[in-house]
Structure formats: structure tokens, C-alpha cells
Design an enzyme around this catalytic site. Structure first.
Site, mmCIF file in Angstrom:
data_model
loop_
_atom_site.group_PDB
_atom_site.id
_atom_site.type_symbol
_atom_site.label_atom_id
_atom_site.label_comp_id
_atom_site.label_asym_id
_atom_site.label_seq_id
_atom_site.Cartn_x
_atom_site.Cartn_y
_atom_site.Cartn_z
ATOM 1 N N HIS A 120 0.851 -1.201 0.000
ATOM 2 C CA HIS A 120 0.000 0.000 0.000
ATOM 3 C C HIS A 120 0.888 1.252 0.000
ATOM 4 O O HIS A 120 1.996 1.222 0.553
ATOM 5 C CB HIS A 120 -0.856 -0.053 1.272
ATOM 6 C CG HIS A 120 -1.911 0.992 1.374
ATOM 7 N ND1 HIS A 120 -1.653 2.269 1.792
ATOM 8 C CD2 HIS A 120 -3.231 0.936 1.124
ATOM 9 C CE1 HIS A 120 -2.780 2.958 1.798
ATOM 10 N NE2 HIS A 120 -3.754 2.175 1.391
ATOM 11 N N ASP A 197 2.909 -3.902 8.380
ATOM 12 C CA ASP A 197 1.680 -3.145 8.149
ATOM 13 C C ASP A 197 0.528 -4.132 8.382
ATOM 14 O O ASP A 197 0.267 -5.000 7.556
ATOM 15 C CB ASP A 197 1.695 -2.607 6.715
ATOM 16 C CG ASP A 197 0.378 -1.946 6.328
ATOM 17 O OD1 ASP A 197 -0.570 -1.973 7.132
ATOM 18 O OD2 ASP A 197 0.303 -1.409 5.210
ATOM 19 N N GLN A 200 -4.610 -4.717 7.167
ATOM 20 C CA GLN A 200 -5.597 -5.653 6.604
ATOM 21 C C GLN A 200 -5.628 -6.997 7.324
ATOM 22 O O GLN A 200 -6.384 -7.886 6.938
ATOM 23 C CB GLN A 200 -5.293 -5.895 5.111
ATOM 24 C CG GLN A 200 -5.483 -4.676 4.241
ATOM 25 C CD GLN A 200 -6.928 -4.197 4.189
ATOM 26 O OE1 GLN A 200 -7.867 -4.907 4.564
ATOM 27 N NE2 GLN A 200 -7.128 -2.980 3.732
ATOM 28 N N LYS A 223 -10.720 -0.088 10.605
ATOM 29 C CA LYS A 223 -10.860 -1.315 9.819
ATOM 30 C C LYS A 223 -11.210 -2.498 10.723
ATOM 31 O O LYS A 223 -11.325 -3.626 10.274
ATOM 32 C CB LYS A 223 -9.574 -1.601 9.052
ATOM 33 C CG LYS A 223 -9.290 -0.603 7.923
ATOM 34 C CD LYS A 223 -8.074 -1.006 7.137
ATOM 35 C CE LYS A 223 -7.506 0.109 6.305
ATOM 36 N NZ LYS A 223 -8.212 0.344 5.050
ATOM 37 N N CYS A 361 -4.718 1.988 -3.901
ATOM 38 C CA CYS A 361 -3.487 2.541 -3.298
ATOM 39 C C CYS A 361 -2.281 1.609 -3.455
ATOM 40 O O CYS A 361 -1.281 1.774 -2.749
ATOM 41 C CB CYS A 361 -3.673 2.882 -1.810
ATOM 42 S SG CYS A 361 -4.903 4.116 -1.517
HETATM 43 N N1 PMP Z 1 -1.917 -0.374 4.690
HETATM 44 C C1 PMP Z 1 -2.849 -1.119 4.088
HETATM 45 C C2 PMP Z 1 -2.495 -2.489 3.625
HETATM 46 C C3 PMP Z 1 -4.147 -0.619 3.919
HETATM 47 O O1 PMP Z 1 -5.064 -1.349 3.304
HETATM 48 C C4 PMP Z 1 -4.430 0.694 4.393
HETATM 49 C C5 PMP Z 1 -5.827 1.289 4.216
HETATM 50 N N2 PMP Z 1 -6.390 1.094 2.976
HETATM 51 C C6 PMP Z 1 -3.420 1.407 5.017
HETATM 52 C C7 PMP Z 1 -2.181 0.853 5.154
HETATM 53 C C8 PMP Z 1 -3.654 2.795 5.524
HETATM 54 O O2 PMP Z 1 -4.620 2.788 6.525
HETATM 55 P P1 PMP Z 1 -5.265 4.173 7.021
HETATM 56 O O3 PMP Z 1 -5.850 4.817 5.795
HETATM 57 O O4 PMP Z 1 -6.307 3.754 7.995
HETATM 58 O O5 PMP Z 1 -4.163 4.969 7.605
#
Ligand code: PMP
Length: 409
Positions: A120, A197, A200, A223, A361
Site C-alpha cells: 500500500h 503493516d 488488513q 478497519k 493505493c
Molecule cells: N496499509 C494497508 C495495507 C491498507 O489497506 C491501508 C488502508 N487502505 C493502510 C495501510 C492505511 O490505513 P489508514 O488509511 O487507515 O491509515
């Protein structure tokens, strides 16, 4: 065992409609709905003990401190770490930026940071900034043919110069679960730090940071049934103590003088400058209680089974390409060969179904997949088999969109 009918009654959002149809929400990887207990916890802060935390010398403020710090304890228990290893942030992105900023200050020219193409933006761009500032080099651990990151490929990429390995536990497009425990063993043999990270993974499986032995683990509350604007940075305490904070301000310093000298609190406080998202943290505590009551193993099993059911049905539909049939999670990433991903998402919308389309993303991954965009349906434990049947029914009508398009043009 998951009693989905009972669970659904806890989520006010599930009784809404979209496009005049019962709402079917399959975008849980973007954010989840909140159970009533979380909404009530947030409201109770504003109606019964609204004060700032870590600042007041009166009862109300003390009550806030106790409630806020109790959630730190809940998080510690949930991921198996010490309370003082839990830093509250505004989300996974903030947590990853804090780590990159802190660890980045220990790097020098030629040091290597290992990522992979499925990451991401929040786990790539902070490291790009570190590389630019220090001269460190970004290397991508190759994915295997399926798009999985393997320990074997890490072993083939890591060198004595590797200082950081930063990976998603579960990636957000293909959603394969990575063997973080083995990754940590290999990385630590080379003296590299492992940043995970967990955005997910945290809501869908049991996570034990001590067992994984990772150095940092980052995730967002929204999430995992909690409020937006709250996240966690777990870090091994000695690393947190050594690391500089990204933000300075009130509540995190012990003293500062006009000459410019200052001293900071110990971790985790030194990373929490300014007034935090108090109501968010309190609501997050209720989310953790709720998830714990259901059980992470039950959640994982239910979501994966529902996804397998969906995959078995999807495979029968001509023109559907599935990119992650064998993943361990509840995320299905696919395309209809004849319909552009975002058009397909609009088509689902007209039937009251929310899915995500685009690059999610993870822009670099699109080259690997050989497509410009995909559709992602992400399941939660409050989704039902009937909802999946409806989703499949609409998938079968995917080419209708094309027919309609040709009629209009
Ligand atoms: N890492 C991953 C794998 C994600 O899916 C996301 C959110 N889509 C993020 C980081 C960032 O999370 P946040 O927007 O809640 O900061």
C-alpha cells in the site's frame, strides 16, 4: 461459531438502503461498519465524561485518563504486548510514518530497505522519503507467480546491507497472508528490523506480536469496527525508547527551556503529542471487546469460508478473471474481461452493492497484475451467504452494463 443473524442486529448501518435496495456492504477492507456498543462508547464520552486527558487535576479528567489508558491495556492484551509498547496514533498511515521517520534517522547511504510491489502507498511512500533523505536504497522482494511474497524470495534478496524489511501481514489487493514469523527469523539473522503493516490483518485473524517477533506492527481502528482517526503503533519497547518522535508538542515532554534544551517522556507518551482522539480511543476499546467476545479464530474461519463459497460461484461465470483465488482471507479481487473495473463497481452500486474499484493505493502492483484497475469485494463476519448470492447474481449480469453502454452510445 458465528451467529450472523444475531451479530447483524448489532450494526445499525446494515439496515440501510442504497439505490433503494437493501445495502450489501462488501468494502470492508476500506473500512468496517461499527457495532452499537462502539457508537455508544463514543457517545458516552461526550455525554458523561467529556474532558481532556493527561492534563487535569479534577475527577472528570482523572476518569478520562483511566478510560483512555484502559484501552491501551486492552490493545496490549489483544496483540500480546506490554501496555507501554502501544502507541495511539491517528491510523496505520500515521504509525508507518512514525516508524519510517524514527528508523530512517538510523540509516545511511547504501543501507537497504526491502519492500515488495504489492504494498500500500502508506508502506511505500514514507520509505521513499527516507531513501531520498539518507541515500538508502529501496529494493523490492520479488513476488512469486501468484503474487505472494515468500520467505524464499526474501532469502534471495536480503543482504548484509539490509536494515529494514517492511511488509504487510495481509496485502490489501491480493490479500495473501505473509509468514511474518519466518520473515522475522531471516531478517533478524541479518540484523534487519521488521516493520509490519497490519492494516488488513488485524480485524481478520489472531495476531500475537510477541510470537511473530516483529519489531513494529501498525494498524487502524476503523478497519476493525472502531472509530476513524485512531490507530496503533506497536513497537518493541527498547526501539520505541531509542526512536525520535515525528511530532512534538504538549503532553509528551517533561520540560523545556528558553535555551532550546528539552527532555521528553518515555514511550509511549513521547509519541502522543497534543490532545489525542479521546472519544475514538474509547470507542476503539469497545470494538476490541466486541471482537474478542466473538473470537478472532471464529471470524477468520467464517470470512474465509464465505469467500471460498463466493469463489466457487464466481468461477462458473464466463468473462470473470479472479486474481487471488487461493488467498487465506475474505478478499476477492477480480475483473470482468468486458467491463472496466470502475464501471463494474457502478453497476454493483445500482443493485445496492458496495465494492471497491481502482488501484486500491497499490499502484505498483497493477503492472504485476497486467491491468490498470481491479474490483475488490471484501467480506466481513457480518456478511451473509444470501448477500454473496445477490453479489453473484449481479456479477452474472456484468455484461448487461456493456449492453446498456452500447445502447446509449
Ligand atoms: N496499509 C494497508 C495495507 C491498507 O489497506 C491501508 C488502508 N487502505 C493502510 C495501510 C492505511 O490505513 P489508514 O488509511 O487507515 O491509515
Amino acid at each position: 461459531m458465528i451467529n450472523v443473524e444475531e451479530i447483524r442486529r448489532d450494526f445499525p448501518m446494515l439496515s440501510n438502503t442504497m439505490q433503494g435496495k437493501p445495502l450489501i456492504y462488501l468494502d470492508n477492507a476500506a473500512t468496517t461498519f461499527k457495532p452499537k456498543c462502539v457508537i455508544d462508547a463514543v457517545t458516552s464520552y461526550y455525554t458523561t465524561f467529556n474532558a481532556n486527558c493527561h492534563r487535569g487535576d479534577y475527577d472528570l479528567s482523572h476518569d478520562v485518563d483511566v478510560a483512555y489508558e484502559a484501552v491501551r491495556g486492552k490493545v496490549g492484551k489483544f496483540i500480546n504486548c506490554l501496555d507501554k509498547e502501544v502507541v495511539f496514533t491517528s491510523g496505520a498511515s500515521a504509525s508507518l510514518n512514525i516508524v519510517a521517520n524514527g528508523v530512517g534517522q538510523w540509516l545511511k547511504q547504501g543501507d537497504e530497505i526491502l519492500l515488495n510491489e504489492a504494498e500500500h502507498a502508506s508502506n511505500i511512500l514514507p520509505w521513499f522519503m527516507v531513501a531520498q533523505a539518507t541515500g538508502a536504497i529501496i529494493k523490492y522482494i520479488p513476488l512469486n507467480k501468484e503474487g505472494r511474497l515468500t520467505v524464499e524470495n526474501l532469502k534471495n534478496t536480503i543482504t548484509e546491507k539490509t536494515k529494514v524489511v517492511s511488509l504487510a501481514h495481509v496485502t490489501n489487493v491480493l490479500a495473501y497472508t505473509i509468514d511474518i514469523k519466518e520473515i522475522c527469523k531471516v531478517a533478524h539473522e541479518y540484523g534487519a528490523l521488521v516493520v509490519v503493516d497490519g492494516a488488513q490483518s488485524i480485524a481478520h485473524m489472531k495476531v500475537d506480536v510477541k510470537d511473530l517477533d516483529c519489531d513494529f506492527y501498525c494498524f487502524s481502528a476503523h478497519k476493525m469496527l472502531g472509530p476513524t482517526g485512531v490507530g496503533v503503533l506497536y513497537g518493541k519497547y527498547d526501539l520505541l525508547e531509542k526512536m525520535n518522535p515525528l511530532m512534538m508538542g504538549g503532553g509528551m515532554n517533561s520540560r523545556f527551556y528558553s535555551c532550546g534544551s528539552y527532555s521528553l517522556h518515555h514511550a509511549p507518551s513521547k509519541f502522543e503529542a497534543g490532545t489525542p482522539n479521546i472519544e475514538g480511543v474509547i470507542g476503539f476499546g469497545a470494538a476490541i471487546d466486541y471482537l474478542s467476545k466473538i473470537g478472532m479464530e471464529n471470524i477468520h474461519e467464517y470470512e474465509h469460508n464465505l469467500k471460498q463459497y463466493a469463489i466457487s460461484k464466481l468461477k462458473e461465470i464466463p468473462n470473470i478473471v479472479i486474481y487471488n483465488e487461493t488467498n487465506e482471507s475474505g478478499v476477492i479481487t477480480f475483473n470482468n474481461k468486458n467491463v472496466f473495473a470502475q464501471d463494474l463497481a457502478t453497476h454493483f452500486n445500482s443493485y445496492g452493492i458496495a465494492v471497491r474499484a481502482g488501484q486500491h493505493c497499490a499502484k505498483i502492483l497493477m503492472n504485476f497484475l497486467g491491468t490498470v484497475a481491479t474490483v475488490r469485494a471484501s467480506i466481513s463476519f457480518y456478511n451473509t451467504k444470501e448477500e454473496i448470492d445477490k453479489f453473484i447474481e449481479v456479477c452474472k449480469k456484468g455484461d448487461e452494463y456493456l449492453d446498456a453502454f452500447f445502447k446509449w452510445s
